[in-house]
Enzyme design. Structure first.
Site, PDB file in Angstrom:
ATOM      1  N   GLU A 299      85.672  58.862  13.148  1.00 59.18           N
ATOM      2  CA  GLU A 299      84.215  58.703  13.117  1.00 59.18           C
ATOM      3  C   GLU A 299      83.772  57.383  12.512  1.00 59.18           C
ATOM      4  OE1 GLU A 299      85.770  61.423  12.254  1.00 59.18           O
ATOM      5  OE2 GLU A 299      85.031  62.939  13.631  1.00 59.18           O
TER       6      GLU A 299
ATOM      7  N   HIS B 133      80.491  73.389   9.674  1.00 63.08           N
ATOM      8  CA  HIS B 133      80.142  73.115  11.067  1.00 63.08           C
ATOM      9  C   HIS B 133      78.728  73.580  11.383  1.00 63.08           C
ATOM     10  CE1 HIS B 133      84.488  72.735  11.191  1.00 63.08           C
ATOM     11  NE2 HIS B 133      84.418  72.220  12.406  1.00 63.08           N
TER      12      HIS B 133
END
Lengths: 390, 324, 333
Positions: free
Chosen positions: B60, B129
Site C-alpha cells: 500500500e 476490516h
C-alpha cells in the site's frame, strides 16, 4: 472568611456532580438540625439536603443553577465540617468563591433558555423572567415564548420593560442584515402596472359605511385580498426558492409591511376565509408589530409581501423582497389619470401604480407579468373579492 | 446507461472517465485480472488493457506513493486501497506527500490523484476490516474527502473527484455495493463540497453522509408518523463540507442531529456540531445531538456487530433529545 | 572511507578524464554546490535560515556526476539532504536561497524550506522530509514516462539510511515486476543519521538488487569524472531497456547529519576524501593551471554571494496568500 465547609454530597453510587437547584438559606441565617439548606438535582431525582446540626450560615460559595462536583464545598457555616477541610482565615478554600454578582442576590440564579428562545423573546419584547420554561430543568424553549406571545383570552399585560441594557425595538441591524441578504441572494426584477382604483375605493367606502360592519376595512387589507386571489390562480408562484428548486407552499399568506418607530416589520398573515376574517387577523398582526410584540406565529412562510406607501403620497415603490419570500408588491398613492372611455372621450380615473418585485430564480418575466395582470384585474373588479366562487 | 447495483455505478464512472481521458489509469491489488474484491473494477482491464488497469502487489505504501509520482508526472491515477483499514500502511504517501506537495512546493504543480477505498461494517468482517476512518483525512489540509450514498452520486462524485486537481479520497461503503437501483441518464453533475437535501422538513435537521443516509431516511419516516418532519441533509463531501446548506437548514428547523457510522467520539460529527454551535448559536432551540458508532472496535459476531451499528432507533432518540 | 578494490564497474572509457572542458564544467558545478552549502551553514549559524538543514558537503560528485547524465525532462526525487540534487538539476541559486530563508519569492514561496526545495519545471520533484518519502514517487514518475511511451527516466536519490525503510523494498519489487525505467541511486556515506550503516542493515545493496533481479552498479562516488561516465552508460541502458537499475555511490558525508550535530559518534581521526580535491587534482594533472582554478573558485564565490544578497533583500510572505495555497484550483501541467 472563617467557617467549616458544607459540601455537595454523594447521593448515589455513580454520582459525580450535582446541580444546586435552589438555596433555602442565606448568609447569616441560623439553622436548626434537619432544616433544609439547599436542593440538589441529579439526573435521577431532586434531593433536599438538611443541616446535620445547628449552626449559622457564613457564606454561600456556589450559586443556584451551578453544577458542582461531589465533595466540593458549597457553603461555609459554623456547624461541624462535612468532608473537606475547615477553612481558617486567609487560607485558600478548596473551591474558589464565584465572583460576586453586581446586584442581584445569589438566589435569583441563572435563567435557562435556548438561544432561539432568547431571540424570540427579545424580538417580542418579553423578559425571560416573565416566561415559564417547560424544557428540562426549567429551560425556556421557543414554544414557551410563543405561548406567551399568542394573544390570550384576557386583556394583554402592559408592555413589559425590555431586558436591561438592550432596546429590543432597535431593529436596524436586523433589517440591515435581512435586506442585504435579500439583495445578495435574490435576483430581483420588477414589473409595473397601473390599476384603476375607483371601484376598490368605492367598495371600501360602501362596506365601511355599513353600520353593521364589525370593523373598518383598510385599503391594504383589500389589496392583500386581491393579491391572494391572483396568487391562487398562479400556484407555481406561491412558492419560495430553496436549495436550488421551487418549494411550493401549502397555503396562501401575505407579508404585510408595517411602519413602526423602530423600523419596518412584516408579519405574515394567512389568508383563510373572507375579507373580514383576513382583515381581523391583519389588524391584530399590525397592532402586535406596532407594539413590538410579534411572535413565532407571525413568522410563517409566505410567497409574497405587500408594502403600501400610498398614504405618504409617493407615486410608486420598487421594493426589496423579503429574503424568505419570492415577491413583494409595492403600492403607490392613488392619483388622477385620464383614460379614454368607450366613447373615445378622456375621462378622469383614479389609478395606483403597482410594482411587483420578483425572484427571477422562481419566475420569468412573462409569468410575472401575467401574475401582475391578474392582481390588477382583482383590484379593478373588487366585487370578486367578496364572491365565494372561484 | 443502466447500472443495476451501486458497485456498477462506480464501475461505470471509471469506464466513462477512462474512455474520455487516456491519462486516467487504475492501480491496486487484484483490480485487473480479478476485477476487484467486490467486483467494482470488473471488466475494465479487458477493455483498457493491463497498462491502464494495473495489478499491484500488496504494497500500500508504494501504491499510494507511486500514485503521487504518477500524478506529478502528468497522469490521473485512481489507486485503490482494498479496505479502508489498510490505509494505515499508506499514511505517509497520503498525508505527508499527496496532501502537502501542492502547498509545500509553492503551487508549482498539483497532485490530481484519487484513492478509492471502502469502509463500514455490516458484513461481519471484524475489527480490522470494518472501520470508518474518513475523519482522519478530513482533518488534513490539502486532502478532499468524498462519500456517496446514492447511485447518481457514486457516479457523479467519482467523476468530479477524477477531474479535481487535488488529491481526493473516494470512500465507498461495502454494505452499499449490492444495493439495487439505477443511474439517471445522464446522471446530474455534482460539485465537490455541495450537500443535497435528501428530504425536506421543518422540525429538525439531520446531517449525515454515506450509507447512514438510508438509516436516517427510515428514521425520518417513523418520525413523520408522529408529526415530526425531519430535514435530512446528505453532505456527500466531508472535506470541504457544505456549511452554508447546514446552517440554512438549521435556520428553518432550529434543531440539529448529526449521524454517521464512524465512531461518534472525535468523529466527523464533532466538527459539524461544534461549527453549528458557533455560527448557528442563535438558531438552536435545543442541544445538538450526535449519533455515531460506539467507542469500541467493530466486533465480529453477528449479534454483536448488529448492536454496534448505529440504527434508526438511535436517530429517533437523538431527535427526541433535541426537544429536551 | 572507500577503497577502489570494492569497485565492480569496469574502468571504462577514460575519455572524459582526458576531456578538460567537460570535467571543468563538472568541477565548477561541484564548486557551486560546495560554496552554496558553505553559505547555508553560515546563514544558519547566523539565524538567517530557520529550522533544520542537512548539508551535502562531500557528496557533490555523486549528484553532479549522475545528474550530468540526465536530460531536463528526466525526473528526480531527492532526500532531506537535497540541496546538491536541486542545484545540479537546475534550480536557480537565488530561488534556492530565497526558499531556505523563507521568502515569498523562494522556489516554494517560503512554504517548504530546505527539506522541500523543488523545481518541477526542471524535473526536480522535491527534496523530502521523510526518509524514503521520494522513492515511490520516483517509481510512479518512471511509470508515467513509460506509459506515455517516452524514453524519459526517473531517478530516486536516497541515502544508505533509507535501506531499512520498507517502502524501498516495496518500490524495488514493483520496479522490477513492472519494468519501470527508474534508477535507484544510493548515496552510501556509511551513516544512518548517527549510526554506522553496518548497524542498521543486515544486507548489502548489491545482494538486495540481485534478490529483486535489478541490475546493480557500484561507483566510487568521489570521482566526478567516473561517476559521470558510468552514469551516462547506466542511464543509457535504462532508457534503452526500460528496466530499472540500482547504483550504489560510495561517498563521504563531510559534515554532521544536520547542522548543529556535534558528531561525537564519529571517529574524527579518519581522513575524509573530498571529491572537489580529487577533481582538482585530476585537472591539474591534465595541465590546467592552478591560478585558473582559483579564479574559477573566485567567480563561483561571487555568484553565490550575489544570490545570497538578493535573498536577504527579498520580502517575507503574507499569511493570506498561504490560506489560498492549500488546494489547486486548476490542474497544473
Amino acid at each position: 472568611m472563617r467557617g467549616a465547609p458544607i459540601v455537595m454530597p454523594k447521593l448515589g453510587l455513580t454520582m459525580t456532580e450535582g446541580l444546586i437547584a435552589e438555596w433555602q438559606v442565606r448568609p447569616g441565617d441560623e439553622v436548626a438540625a434537619g432544616q433544609i439548606l439547599f436542593v440538589v438535582e441529579t439526573d435521577k431525582i431532586s434531593n433536599e439536603i438538611e443541616a446535620p446540626a445547628p449552626g449559622r450560615i457564613v457564606s454561600l460559595l456556589a450559586a443556584a443553577g451551578e453544577t458542582v462536583p461531589v465533595g466540593a464545598t458549597v457553603a461555609l457555616w459554623t456547624g461541624p465540617a462535612q468532608g473537606g477541610k475547615a477553612v481558617p482565615d486567609g487560607d485558600p478554600i478548596d473551591r474558589p468563591a464565584p465572583a460576586p454578582p453586581p446586584a442581584p442576590p445569589v438566589e435569583e440564579g441563572r435563567i435557562r433558555a435556548t438561544p432561539f428562545a432568547r431571540r424570540l423573546a427579545t424580538l417580542g419584547g418579553i423578559a425571560l423572567a416573565d416566561i415559564a420554561g417547560t424544557g428540562p430543568r426549567g429551560r425556556i424553549q421557543a414554544r414557551d415564548v410563543q405561548a406567551r406571545l399568542d394573544p390570550p383570552a384576557s386583556p394583554p399585560p402592559p408592555t413589559p420593560t425590555p431586558p436591561a441594557g438592550r432596546d429590543p425595538r432597535d431593529l436596524r441591524p436586523l433589517i440591515a442584515a435581512r435586506v442585504s441578504r435579500s439583495k445578495a441572494e435574490i435576483p430581483h426584477f420588477h414589473v409595473t402596472a397601473d390599476a384603476e382604483f375607483d371601484r376598490l375605493a368605492g367598495l371600501r367606502g360602501d362596506l365601511n359605511a355599513d353600520p353593521q360592519a364589525p370593523r373598518k376595512l383598510s385599503v391594504t387589507a383589500l389589496l392583500a385580498m386581491a393579491v391572494a386571489r391572483a396568487l391562487s390562480a398562479h400556484p407555481e408562484a406561491n412558492a419560495v426558492w430553496r436549495e436550488g428548486r421551487p418549494a411550493p407552499l401549502d397555503r396562501i399568506a401575505i407579508g404585510i409591511a408595517v411602519d413602526t418607530p423602530a423600523g419596518v416589520m412584516a408579519p405574515v398573515v394567512p389568508v383563510t376565509g373572507g375579507v373580514h376574517a383576513f382583515a381581523q387577523a391583519m389588524e391584530a398582526a399590525v397592532e402586535r408589530a406596532r407594539q413590538g410584540r410579534l411572535g413565532a406565529a407571525d413568522t410563517g412562510a409566505a410567497a409574497i409581501g405587500l408594502s403600501n406607501v400610498g398614504m405618504f403620497g409617493v407615486r410608486a415603490l420598487a421594493p426589496i423582497i423579503d429574503p424568505d419570500q419570492s415577491f413583494m408588491l409595492g403600492v403607490g398613492a392613488p392619483h388622477v389619470a385620464f383614460r379614454l372611455g368607450g366613447d373615445g372621450a378622456p375621462r378622469p380615473v383614479q389609478q395606483v401604480t403597482l410594482t411587483l418585485a420578483c425572484d427571477h430564480r422562481l419566475i420569468d418575466g412573462a409569468a410575472a407579468a401575467r401574475l401582475l395582470a391578474d392582481i390588477v384585474a382583482a383590484v379593478e373588479h373588487p366585487l370578486r373579492l367578496l364572491a365565494t366562487w372561484g | 446507461m443502466s447500472a443495476s447495483r451501486f458497485a456498477h455505478a462506480i464501475n461505470q464512472a471509471l469506464d466513462d472517465m477512462m474512455a474520455r481521458d487516456p491519462a486516467v489509469i487504475l492501480l491496486g491489488e487484484d483490480i485487473g485480472k480479478a476485477g476487484g474484491t467486490f467486483a467494482v473494477t470488473r471488466g475494465l482491464q479487458d477493455k483498457f488493457g493491463a497498462d491502464r488497469v494495473i495489478d499491484m502487489p500488496i504494497a500500500e505504501n508504494a501504491i499510494a506513493g507511486m500514485a503521487v509520482g504518477l500524478a506529478m508526472s502528468g497522469m490521473k491515477p485512481v489507486a485503490e486501497i482494498m479496505f479502508m483499514d489498510f490505509v494505515t500502511l499508506a499514511m505517509d504517501a497520503i498525508v505527508n506527500q499527496a496532501a502537502k506537495l501542492h502547498f509545500m512546493f509553492g503551487g508549482q504543480g498539483s497532485v490530481p490523484l484519487v484513492i478509492r477505498m471502502q469502509h463500514g461494517g455490516g458484513l461481519n468482517a471484524g475489527p480490522q476490516h470494518s472501520q470508518c476512518l474518513e475523519g482522519w483525512f478530513a482533518h488534513i489540509p490539502g486532502l478532499k474527502v468524498v462519500c456517496p450514498a446514492t447511485f447518481d452520486d457514486a457516479y457523479a462524485l467519482l467523476q468530479a473527484a477524477i477531474e479535481d486537481p487535488n488529491p481526493v479520497l473516494f470512500i465507498e461503503n461495502k454494505a452499499l455495493y449490492p444495493m439495487k437501483g439505477a443511474l439517471s441518464d445522464p446522471p446530474p453533475r455534482v460539485r465537490l463540497g455541495k450537500a443535497r437535501i435528501a428530504r425536506s422538513g421543518r422540525d429538525v435537521t439531520i446531517v449525515t453522509y454515506g450509507a447512514m443516509l438510508h438509516t436516517v431516511l427510515a428514521a425520518a419516516e417513523t418520525l413523520a408518523a408522529e408529526g415530526i418532519e425531519a430535514e435530512v441533509i446528505d453532505l456527500r463531501t466531508l472535506q470541504p463540507w457544505d456549511e452554508a446548506a447546514v446552517l440554512a437548514s438549521l435556520r428553518r428547523t432550529h434543531r440539529l442531529v448529526v449521524a454517521h457510522e464512524a465512531v461518534e467520539s472525535f468523529g466527523p460529527g464533532a466538527e459539524i456540531a461544534a461549527r453549528m454551535a458557533h455560527v448557528g448559536f442563535d438558531e438552536l432551540d435545543g442541544p445538538i445531538v450526535r449519533v455515531g458508532g460506539p467507542f469500541v472496535p467493530v466486533p465480529f459476531s453477528r449479534k454483536l456487530e448488529a448492536e454496534y451499528m448505529p440504527n434508526d432507533q438511535q436517530v429517533i432518540a437523538a431527535v427526541r433529545a433535541t426537544y429536551g | 572511507m572507500t577503497t577502489p578494490d570494492a569497485i565492480i564497474s569496469p574502468p571504462g572509457d577514460l575519455a572524459l578524464r582526458r576531456n578538460q572542458p567537460a570535467l571543468l564544467d563538472l568541477y565548477e558545478q561541484m564548486l557551486v554546490i560546495r560554496e552554496a552549502e558553505r553559505n547555508c551553514g553560515a546563514l544558519f549559524a547566523e539565524g538567517a535560515i530557520p529550522g533544520f538543514i542537512h548539508l551535502s558537503d562531500g557528496q557533490e560528485a555523486t549528484c553532479v556526476g549522475m545528474i550530468s547524465a540526465l536530460r531536463s525532462d528526466d525526473t528526480i526525487a531527492s532526500t532531506h539532504r537535497g540541496h546538491g540534487h536541486a542545484l545540479a538539476k537546475g534550480l536557480r541559486l537565488d530561488a534556492f536561497f530565497k526558499e531556505l530563508m523563507g521568502r515569498e519569492d523562494g522556489a516554494c514561496k517560503g512554504r517548504g524550506g530546505s527539506m522541500h526545495v523543488a523545481d518541477l519545471s526542471v524535473g526536480m520533484l522535491g527534496a523530502n522530509g521523510i526518509v524514503g518519502g521520494g522513492i515511490a514517487i520516483a517509481v510512479g514518475s518512471g511509470l508515467a514516462h513509460k506509459l506515455r511511451g517516452q524514453d524519459t527516466v526517473a531517478v530516486s536519490f536516497f541515502g544508505d539510511g533509507a535501506m531499512a525503510e520498507g517502502v524501498l523494498h516495496e518500490a524495488m519489487n514493483i520496479a522490477a515486476l513492472k519494468a519501470i525505467p527508474v534508477i535507484f541511486v544510493c548515496e552510501n556515506n556509511g551513516w544512518s543519521e548517527f549510526s554506522p550503516t553496518a548497524t542498521q542493515v543486515s544486507f548489502t545493496l548489491e545482494k538486495l538488487a540481485a534478490a529483486y533481479g535489478i541490475a546493480y552498479h557500484r561507483i566510487d562516488g568521489h570521482d566526478v569524472g567516473r561517476v559521470a561516465e558510468l552514469g551516462a552508460e547506466i542511464v543509457g541502458a535504462v532508457r534503452g531497456t526500460g528496466r530499472p537499475a540500482v547504483v550504489e555511490c560510495l561517498t563521504t558525508r563531510m559534515r554532521g547529519h544536520y547542522e548543529g550535530d556535534s558528531q561525537r559518534y564519529r571517529d574524527h581521526g579518519q581522513p575524509l576524501v573530498d571529491p572537489i580535491e580529487v577533481a582538482r587534482g585530476t585537472l591539474l594533472g591534465m595541465g590546467v593551471e592552478a591560478p585558473a582554478l582559483d579564479a574559477l573558485a573566485g567567480q563561483v564565490r561571487d555568484r553565490v554571494l550575489a544570490a545570497v544578497e538578493s535573498a536577504r533583500a527579498s520580502a517575507e510572505p503574507s499569511f493570506e496568500s498561504v490560506l489560498a495555497g492549500v488546494y489547486a484550483v486548476e490542474a497544473a501541467r
